[in-house]
Design a protein around this motif. Structure first.
Motif, PDB file in Angstrom:
ATOM      1  N   TYR A 135      42.532  40.971  45.430  1.00  0.00           N
ATOM      2  CA  TYR A 135      42.666  41.927  46.527  1.00  0.00           C
ATOM      3  C   TYR A 135      42.623  41.232  47.882  1.00  0.00           C
ATOM      4  N   VAL A 136      41.805  40.184  48.004  1.00  0.00           N
ATOM      5  CA  VAL A 136      41.808  39.415  49.253  1.00  0.00           C
ATOM      6  C   VAL A 136      43.217  38.876  49.518  1.00  0.00           C
ATOM      7  N   GLY A 178      34.919  38.466  34.092  1.00  0.00           N
ATOM      8  CA  GLY A 178      35.616  38.071  35.312  1.00  0.00           C
ATOM      9  C   GLY A 178      36.629  36.956  35.139  1.00  0.00           C
ATOM     10  N   ALA A 179      36.340  36.015  34.237  1.00  0.00           N
ATOM     11  CA  ALA A 179      37.233  34.860  34.087  1.00  0.00           C
ATOM     12  C   ALA A 179      37.644  34.659  32.627  1.00  0.00           C
ATOM     13  N   PHE A 227      39.801  32.087  46.046  1.00  0.00           N
ATOM     14  CA  PHE A 227      40.793  32.612  46.983  1.00  0.00           C
ATOM     15  C   PHE A 227      40.078  33.543  47.967  1.00  0.00           C
ATOM     16  N   ALA A 252      42.867  29.417  36.757  1.00  0.00           N
ATOM     17  CA  ALA A 252      42.386  30.067  37.972  1.00  0.00           C
ATOM     18  C   ALA A 252      43.500  29.967  38.990  1.00  0.00           C
ATOM     19  N   GLY A 253      44.257  31.030  39.133  1.00  0.00           N
ATOM     20  CA  GLY A 253      45.404  30.993  40.020  1.00  0.00           C
ATOM     21  C   GLY A 253      45.918  32.368  40.322  1.00  0.00           C
ATOM     22  N   VAL A 254      46.894  32.404  41.193  1.00  0.00           N
ATOM     23  CA  VAL A 254      47.466  33.676  41.602  1.00  0.00           C
ATOM     24  C   VAL A 254      48.958  33.483  41.808  1.00  0.00           C
ATOM     25  N   VAL A 299      48.312  45.107  41.709  1.00  0.00           N
ATOM     26  CA  VAL A 299      47.350  44.017  41.875  1.00  0.00           C
ATOM     27  C   VAL A 299      46.528  43.933  40.596  1.00  0.00           C
ATOM     28  N   ASP A 331      37.092  41.362  53.220  1.00  0.00           N
ATOM     29  CA  ASP A 331      38.498  41.017  53.009  1.00  0.00           C
ATOM     30  C   ASP A 331      39.037  41.671  51.738  1.00  0.00           C
ATOM     31  N   ALA A 332      38.201  41.760  50.721  1.00  0.00           N
ATOM     32  CA  ALA A 332      38.646  42.433  49.491  1.00  0.00           C
ATOM     33  C   ALA A 332      38.842  43.928  49.733  1.00  0.00           C
ATOM     34  N   GLY A 370      42.130  44.473  51.381  1.00  0.00           N
ATOM     35  CA  GLY A 370      43.220  44.432  50.412  1.00  0.00           C
ATOM     36  C   GLY A 370      43.284  45.693  49.574  1.00  0.00           C
ATOM     37  N   GLY A 372      44.790  34.447  34.923  1.00  0.00           N
ATOM     38  CA  GLY A 372      43.965  34.516  33.722  1.00  0.00           C
ATOM     39  C   GLY A 372      42.473  34.457  33.977  1.00  0.00           C
ATOM     40  N   ALA A 373      42.067  33.704  35.000  1.00  0.00           N
ATOM     41  CA  ALA A 373      40.626  33.546  35.238  1.00  0.00           C
ATOM     42  C   ALA A 373      40.260  33.850  36.684  1.00  0.00           C
ATOM     43  N   THR A 374      41.112  34.606  37.358  1.00  0.00           N
ATOM     44  CA  THR A 374      40.874  34.899  38.772  1.00  0.00           C
ATOM     45  C   THR A 374      40.311  36.305  38.930  1.00  0.00           C
ATOM     46  N   PRO A 375      39.118  36.428  39.517  1.00  0.00           N
ATOM     47  CA  PRO A 375      38.514  37.758  39.656  1.00  0.00           C
ATOM     48  C   PRO A 375      39.346  38.686  40.540  1.00  0.00           C
ATOM     49  N   LEU A 376      39.237  39.973  40.253  1.00  0.00           N
ATOM     50  CA  LEU A 376      39.987  40.994  40.980  1.00  0.00           C
ATOM     51  C   LEU A 376      39.659  40.967  42.473  1.00  0.00           C
ATOM     52  N   MET A 377      38.399  40.687  42.812  1.00  0.00           N
ATOM     53  CA  MET A 377      38.029  40.600  44.231  1.00  0.00           C
ATOM     54  C   MET A 377      38.946  39.630  44.968  1.00  0.00           C
ATOM     55  N   GLU A 378      39.196  38.478  44.379  1.00  0.00           N
ATOM     56  CA  GLU A 378      40.045  37.475  45.033  1.00  0.00           C
ATOM     57  C   GLU A 378      41.503  37.932  45.092  1.00  0.00           C
TER      58      GLU A 378
END
Lengths: 329, 329
Positions: free
Chosen positions: A268-269, B260-261, B4, A300-302, A290, B14-15, B18, A260-266
């Protein structure tokens, strides 16, 4: 608590009003909180219905449309919709060929969907239930068992495609069960989401810690550990999922999902490291997704969902889909 | 700071790793940080290139593919890519019909894209520049002027469609300029994002306050005010955009965008009220897009972009697009 809402009590209704305004291709019954295709049920097609508590958007309302659900029913935040409303969604999806209820495995959802199914049967609508129970963080013990999370998307996508091509109820149910039984998920969080009515995070997580094995209703995890680099977290998540994933010689569909609050950049990492992990173990990723699809408010989670997929299931995954949140083909 | 990531310094790389793993249809040059279509440039097609600092994902790398960009170039977080890398992206997009640089209006991006264009011209590649400057929170004063934000998506989508159908450089530039000049945006935030290398939010916003007029690089806004219901915030945001939107008798494309969030539920709440506001003012929304597309790391915020669109622009908006982050038609 800071959110773009009017009041905690109107959050679900106000979001449905926005959904209706944005998507004229959907019929949104705001009184019943039922979202269906505006085009109505296609005669002779098996109907697909899902639903559950709100706060997981785009799941399920954002997955209504050709190639996926016929109707979805939204409850209060983190609370199952009542049977009368599920019945209304079932009626909206019924077109003479039966209806499949796709139900995430929670006590309230099971009870209410089962009651709605009974009521629908009394009206002459054939209803079959498929349970989604993919979260390996919870042991399969007793009546509740594993929770349903990210696999719901894969079940709805593949069974939706099978229904769209005209398969009968038994065939659609078989695909939904195959996808559900072939999927496992695991989630971690850096910060809990905040339920609007309480105004406080569902659990407190001190700086520098990660909560491992969280649910999508603010359920805390099964372990709390120091935050590690994404590479190590991804490996641990993949470990957890793979420990319980059916051991078949099939590639997987991999869903790396934001809570819900995790940016796309993270995301993809994390996906990059999940792909490395699976490659090391000789597991091929046939398809991936993704993004932010099965959420828990502003957590903030995945989460990682893997689904063993044979060529038939991959074909259904690839089939066209036209919904607010998932579109391809 | 909890993210993350592996380390602040490797976040962008790293992004991209991915992204490459997830999207074999993209050619990702990790050394140069250039993302292009794996199929290569189509001979005779006008090439479209954009780029800028990272931290705005899916913008721009997620918009590479048929119907949108040919190549995108990713800088460090919130920092423009260097001219040599923009040149590499330009080469990847060049197919004999010229290349359009779509540049968000920031000093660094302008300088580096202009230098790259000069270098490309020396190699015989015709380059035209289209500037995106839609953010009404910043006065148009002097060399910098308005910032480029959400309108980049609309410019890339519509010009990309025009290029895909075989238009020449002048015609593609005309569409890009039309979309850019017809668009205005405004953003508000409930909490600032955190740049990985600093580990601290870009600005501190006390409980109960909303920052109005924020940029997408952690720029604070032009006003700080008590948090209001989403209805009132949406009205204020619409006011700000409409005060500067070209006054033509055309409907708009409306983009309600998360920074983003921000959970999708809240974006739909805001969209519903934006739609009400525009209806009250007699402005028709011809198309809409609600989601998280032009971001600022993990900023909890929302932006509204409106673009006056004639039938020609709407046709290009509706045209097929196949990218990681935008797919339809």
């Amino acid at each position: 608590m800071k959110k773009f809402l009017n009041a905690p009590e109107t959050a679900v209704d106000d979001a449905l009003a926005g959904l209706a305004a944005a998507h004229p291709e959907l019929a949104v019954d705001r009184a019943l909180r039922v979202v269906a295709r505006a085009s109505g049920a296609r005669p002779g097609k098996v109907g697909l219905v899902s639903g559950g508590g709100s706060g997981h958007e785009p799941l399920h309302t954002g997955f209504v449309g050709p190639g996926m659900l016929d109707a979805a029913c939204a409850g209060e935040i983190f609370s199952s919709p009542t049977p009368d409303r599920i019945l209304a969604a079932t009626r909206a999806a019924a077109a003479g060929a039966g209806v499949v209820h796709i139900v995430k495995n929670y006590t309230g959802d099971n009870l209410n969907f089962d009651m709605a199914a009974e009521l629908a049967r009394e009206e002459g609508i054939e209803v079959a239930k498929v349970t989604v129970a993919d979260d390996v963080a919870v042991e399969d013990a007793g009546t509740a068992g594993r929770r349903g999370t990210g696999a719901a998307l894969i079940v709805e996508k593949t069974a939706g495609a099978r229904a769209e091509e005209g398969a009968d109820l038994a065939a659609v149910v078989a695909v939904a069960r195959q996808a559900a039984e072939s999927s496992r998920s695991y989630a971690v969080a850096l910060a809990a989401g905040t339920v609007p009515t309480t105004g406080r995070p569902s659990f407190e997580l001190p700086d520098g810690l990660v909560e491992s094995g969280v649910g999508i209703h603010g359920e805390p995890g099964r372990a709390r550990a120091p935050l590690r680099p994404a590479r190590d977290l991804a490996a641990a998540i993949a470990d957890a999922v793979l420990a319980d994933l059916p051991r078949r010689n099939e590639p997987v569909i991999a869903l790396v999902n934001g809570l819900g609050a995790t940016p796309l950049m993270e995301l993809y990492v994390v996906y990059g490291h999940v792909a490395e992990e699976l490659a090391h173990r000789g597991i091929a990723i046939a398809r991936n997704l993704v993004g932010t699809y099965v959420t828990s408010l502003d957590t903030a989670g995945v989460s990682l969902t893997l689904c063993r997929a044979d060529p038939a299931l991959l074909r259904l995954w690839d089939a066209p889909v036209r919904t607010p949140a998932l579109r391809w083909g």
